[in-house]
Design a protein around this motif. Structure first.
Motif, PDB file in Angstrom:
ATOM      1  N   LYS A 110       0.827  -1.207   0.000  1.00  0.00           N
ATOM      2  CA  LYS A 110       0.000   0.000   0.000  1.00  0.00           C
ATOM      3  C   LYS A 110       0.864   1.262   0.000  1.00  0.00           C
ATOM      4  CE  LYS A 110      -4.242  -1.798   2.000  1.00  0.00           C
ATOM      5  NZ  LYS A 110      -5.192  -1.764   3.117  1.00  0.00           N
ATOM      6  N   THR A 111       1.955   1.232   0.744  1.00  0.00           N
ATOM      7  CA  THR A 111       2.868   2.380   0.764  1.00  0.00           C
ATOM      8  C   THR A 111       3.502   2.568  -0.603  1.00  0.00           C
ATOM      9  OG1 THR A 111       3.316   1.986   3.108  1.00  0.00           O
ATOM     10  CG2 THR A 111       4.882   3.391   1.909  1.00  0.00           C
ATOM     11  N   SER A 112       3.931   1.482  -1.200  1.00  0.00           N
ATOM     12  CA  SER A 112       4.518   1.545  -2.542  1.00  0.00           C
ATOM     13  C   SER A 112       3.512   2.105  -3.546  1.00  0.00           C
ATOM     14  CB  SER A 112       4.981   0.150  -2.972  1.00  0.00           C
ATOM     15  OG  SER A 112       5.520   0.181  -4.260  1.00  0.00           O
ATOM     16  N   ALA A 113       2.272   1.681  -3.435  1.00  0.00           N
ATOM     17  CA  ALA A 113       1.236   2.168  -4.352  1.00  0.00           C
ATOM     18  C   ALA A 113       1.007   3.672  -4.175  1.00  0.00           C
ATOM     19  CB  ALA A 113      -0.068   1.394  -4.130  1.00  0.00           C
ATOM     20  N   LYS A 114       1.046   4.159  -2.938  1.00  0.00           N
ATOM     21  CA  LYS A 114       0.881   5.591  -2.687  1.00  0.00           C
ATOM     22  C   LYS A 114       2.038   6.385  -3.290  1.00  0.00           C
ATOM     23  CE  LYS A 114      -1.874   5.160   1.481  1.00  0.00           C
ATOM     24  NZ  LYS A 114      -2.974   5.999   1.052  1.00  0.00           N
ATOM     25  N   TYR A 115       3.269   5.896  -3.103  1.00  0.00           N
ATOM     26  CA  TYR A 115       4.439   6.565  -3.687  1.00  0.00           C
ATOM     27  C   TYR A 115       4.353   6.558  -5.210  1.00  0.00           C
ATOM     28  CZ  TYR A 115       7.193   6.893   0.659  1.00  0.00           C
ATOM     29  OH  TYR A 115       7.670   7.220   1.899  1.00  0.00           O
ATOM     30  N   LEU A 116       3.932   5.443  -5.770  1.00  0.00           N
ATOM     31  CA  LEU A 116       3.812   5.330  -7.219  1.00  0.00           C
ATOM     32  C   LEU A 116       2.745   6.286  -7.757  1.00  0.00           C
ATOM     33  CD1 LEU A 116       4.702   3.895  -9.797  1.00  0.00           C
ATOM     34  CD2 LEU A 116       3.020   2.117  -9.304  1.00  0.00           C
ATOM     35  N   GLU A 117       1.620   6.380  -7.059  1.00  0.00           N
ATOM     36  CA  GLU A 117       0.577   7.310  -7.501  1.00  0.00           C
ATOM     37  C   GLU A 117       1.081   8.750  -7.468  1.00  0.00           C
ATOM     38  OE1 GLU A 117      -3.991   8.774  -6.629  1.00  0.00           O
ATOM     39  OE2 GLU A 117      -3.198   7.094  -5.461  1.00  0.00           O
ATOM     40  N   ALA A 118       1.805   9.109  -6.417  1.00  0.00           N
ATOM     41  CA  ALA A 118       2.367  10.468  -6.339  1.00  0.00           C
ATOM     42  C   ALA A 118       3.328  10.701  -7.498  1.00  0.00           C
ATOM     43  CB  ALA A 118       3.086  10.672  -5.006  1.00  0.00           C
ATOM     44  N   PHE A 119       4.187   9.730  -7.776  1.00  0.00           N
ATOM     45  CA  PHE A 119       5.130   9.864  -8.891  1.00  0.00           C
ATOM     46  C   PHE A 119       4.383  10.080 -10.205  1.00  0.00           C
ATOM     47  CE2 PHE A 119       7.300   7.993 -12.492  1.00  0.00           C
ATOM     48  CZ  PHE A 119       8.531   8.634 -12.455  1.00  0.00           C
ATOM     49  N   GLU A 120       3.380   9.265 -10.439  1.00  0.00           N
ATOM     50  CA  GLU A 120       2.646   9.346 -11.701  1.00  0.00           C
ATOM     51  C   GLU A 120       1.894  10.665 -11.831  1.00  0.00           C
ATOM     52  OE1 GLU A 120       0.442   5.647 -11.807  1.00  0.00           O
ATOM     53  OE2 GLU A 120       2.222   4.535 -12.420  1.00  0.00           O
ATOM     54  N   ARG A 121       1.296  11.141 -10.739  1.00  0.00           N
ATOM     55  CA  ARG A 121       0.594  12.431 -10.788  1.00  0.00           C
ATOM     56  C   ARG A 121       1.575  13.573 -11.050  1.00  0.00           C
ATOM     57  NH1 ARG A 121      -4.279  13.719  -6.728  1.00  0.00           N
ATOM     58  NH2 ARG A 121      -5.510  11.832  -6.982  1.00  0.00           N
ATOM     59  N   LEU A 122       2.728  13.506 -10.398  1.00  0.00           N
ATOM     60  CA  LEU A 122       3.685  14.605 -10.509  1.00  0.00           C
ATOM     61  C   LEU A 122       4.451  14.608 -11.832  1.00  0.00           C
ATOM     62  CD1 LEU A 122       5.061  14.578  -6.873  1.00  0.00           C
ATOM     63  CD2 LEU A 122       3.687  16.365  -7.932  1.00  0.00           C
TER      64      LEU A 122
END
Length: 124
Positions: free
Chosen positions: A105-117
């Protein structure tokens, strides 16, 4: 310890970096709620010496889910902190082993932030 000139430079650079990151993230639907910058010196030169504006050094909130007075979901390590607060441990190293679910779940949150940014999709 570093004198008024370098202190003022560190302050000015911190504000400039924060404002640029805040504005960039805001255009992509993310609030940079807080962040930190670490500076060092090489001789008399001031250096930015650690990561900045990452989920490990900042608190990122989705702008569309922000509501005053509540703690919004985040794209940072707050998720891990919240999990650790549910455990009975003395908060000294070594920390408890994280379950796979928390890591994923933490990895998914970091990945979502990366993709949005960045606008890049790493998951495909």
């Amino acid at each position: 310890m570093i004198g008024p000139e370098l202190m003022e430079l560190a302050r000015d650079l911190s504000l400039e970096i924060y404002k640029a990151g805040r504005d960039y993230a805001a255009e992509r639907g993310i609030i940079v709620a807080d962040t930190k910058f670490e500076f060092g010196k090489s001789g008399e030169e001031l250096l930015l010496i650690d990561e900045c504006l990452t989920p490990d050094s900042s608190r990122f909130w989705p702008a569309d889910e922000y509501r005053a007075g509540i703690s919004p979901p985040s794209f940072d390590k707050q998720f891990v902190r919240d999990y650790l607060e549910t455990l009975d441990w003395n908060k000294t190293a070594p920390g408890p082993k994280l379950p796979r679910e928390i890591i994923e779940k933490t990895s998914a949150k970091y990945l979502e932030a990366f993709e949005r940014l960045t606008g890049q999709n790493l998951s495909s």
